[in-house]
Design an enzyme around this catalytic site. Structure first.
Site, PDB file in Angstrom:
ATOM      1  N   GLU A  82      43.932 -36.323 -40.347  1.00 40.50           N
ATOM      2  CA  GLU A  82      44.517 -37.105 -41.432  1.00 40.50           C
ATOM      3  C   GLU A  82      45.958 -37.520 -41.173  1.00 40.50           C
ATOM      4  O   GLU A  82      46.480 -38.420 -41.844  1.00 40.50           O
ATOM      5  CB  GLU A  82      44.429 -36.314 -42.743  1.00 40.50           C
ATOM      6  CG  GLU A  82      43.003 -36.189 -43.273  1.00 40.50           C
ATOM      7  CD  GLU A  82      42.898 -35.355 -44.531  1.00 40.50           C
ATOM      8  OE1 GLU A  82      43.861 -34.616 -44.828  1.00 40.50           O
ATOM      9  OE2 GLU A  82      41.859 -35.430 -45.214  1.00 40.50           O
ATOM     10  N   GLU A 113      32.805 -18.067 -32.127  1.00 39.42           N
ATOM     11  CA  GLU A 113      34.092 -17.482 -32.498  1.00 39.42           C
ATOM     12  C   GLU A 113      34.347 -16.142 -31.815  1.00 39.42           C
ATOM     13  O   GLU A 113      35.469 -15.648 -31.798  1.00 39.42           O
ATOM     14  CB  GLU A 113      34.194 -17.303 -34.009  1.00 39.42           C
ATOM     15  CG  GLU A 113      33.354 -16.182 -34.560  1.00 39.42           C
ATOM     16  CD  GLU A 113      33.616 -15.953 -36.043  1.00 39.42           C
ATOM     17  OE1 GLU A 113      34.028 -14.829 -36.385  1.00 39.42           O
ATOM     18  OE2 GLU A 113      33.404 -16.886 -36.844  1.00 39.42           O
TER      19      GLU A 113
END
Length: 272
Positions: A82, A113
């Site tokens: 963004e 992960e």
């Protein structure tokens, strides 16, 4: 840190959720959510140090990297993606890396992960250096992907920060500028996409917005460097110029298109 010591894994204060009616579920979730900004406010001194450290790197031409997995990783990717349209910066200034790669943005890659080496491999692929800054995002503060990345950064003279939701976590221990926002147990036990995710999103908003203001990417309270990538943003930019210079709408629109951004118009007008 063992699971028993993580407040993010502690038992919900609410029981028999399946017996609640809809309004009770919604009210109780909302009640818990209201505590999140208060928890963030307690961490503002830590956030201040992180902002100033990131600003120094970016102001010197460095980059900001986010490391995370699952919800935390997606939040980092969202924040990074963004910044270019909002502040007019390059796509390579802030980079979000998620365990499992881009496929994990849409579909969970839960095992990814647990790889201690993967984050450093991802950073090396982007030619990480001591000019850059790395922020690990992990609700638990224990995610191996993030922990391994921060450990390698420390050994390679790369400054780091983190956003975690437990105190005294391993990840915070390897971060130069830790931010600990303790939101307490989730409405659904262990569902850290809820309060913990909200807290991380709030801190990320504060971090990049504050850094971009300090970098001069905002004038007054306006996104003068935003990319004119759709009709809404062209309309917003045109209205900025109408209000700033008291121009007619058509004149403001024509001038905006000519110079490519509100900043471009302002720079031109200041040189006149």
């Amino acid at each position: 840190m063992s699971t028993d010591n993580r407040t993010t894994e502690s038992d919900s204060k609410y029981h028999d959720l399946e017996k609640m009616d809809t309004i009770a579920i919604l009210k109780n979730i909302n009640k818990e959510d209201q505590s999140v900004p208060l928890s963030v406010s307690k961490a503002i001194p830590q956030i201040q140090f992180l902002v100033e450290a990131v600003y120094e790197k970016l102001n010197s031409g460095g980059r900001l990297f986010y490391l995370g997995s699952g919800t935390s990783g997606r939040l980092g990717v969202v924040d990074a993606s963004e910044c270019p349209p909002t502040f007019g910066v390059g796509h390579d200034m802030i980079i979000g890396l998620i365990a499992g790669g881009d496929a994990a943005i849409r579909k969970a890659q839960e095992g990814a992960e647990d790889n201690l080496d993967a984050a450093w491999d991802d950073l090396i692929a982007h030619n990480i250096s001591s000019k850059d800054f790395v922020v690990g995002i992990s609700a638990s503060g224990t995610t191996p992907y993030v922990l391994g990345g921060l450990k390698e950064c420390r050994g390679n003279n790369i400054q780091t920060g983190c956003i975690v939701c437990n105190t005294e976590s391993p990840i915070a221990g390897f971060a130069d500028y830790p931010v600990e926002v303790v939101v307490g147990p989730e409405f659904v036990t262990g569902s850290t996409r809820m309060k913990a995710g909200t807290a991380q999103k709030l801190v990320l908003n504060m971090l990049t917005t504050a850094v971009m203001i300090k970098l001069g990417r905002i004038k007054d309270n306006k996104m003068v460097d935003m990319m004119l990538s759709n009709k809404k943003l062209i309309e917003r930019g045109t209205r900025m110029l109408v209000n700033l210079y008291k121009w007619e709408y058509d004149q403001a629109l024509e001038t905006l298109i000519k110079y490519g951004s509100v900043r471009g118009v302002i720079d031109f007008m200041e040189k006149k």
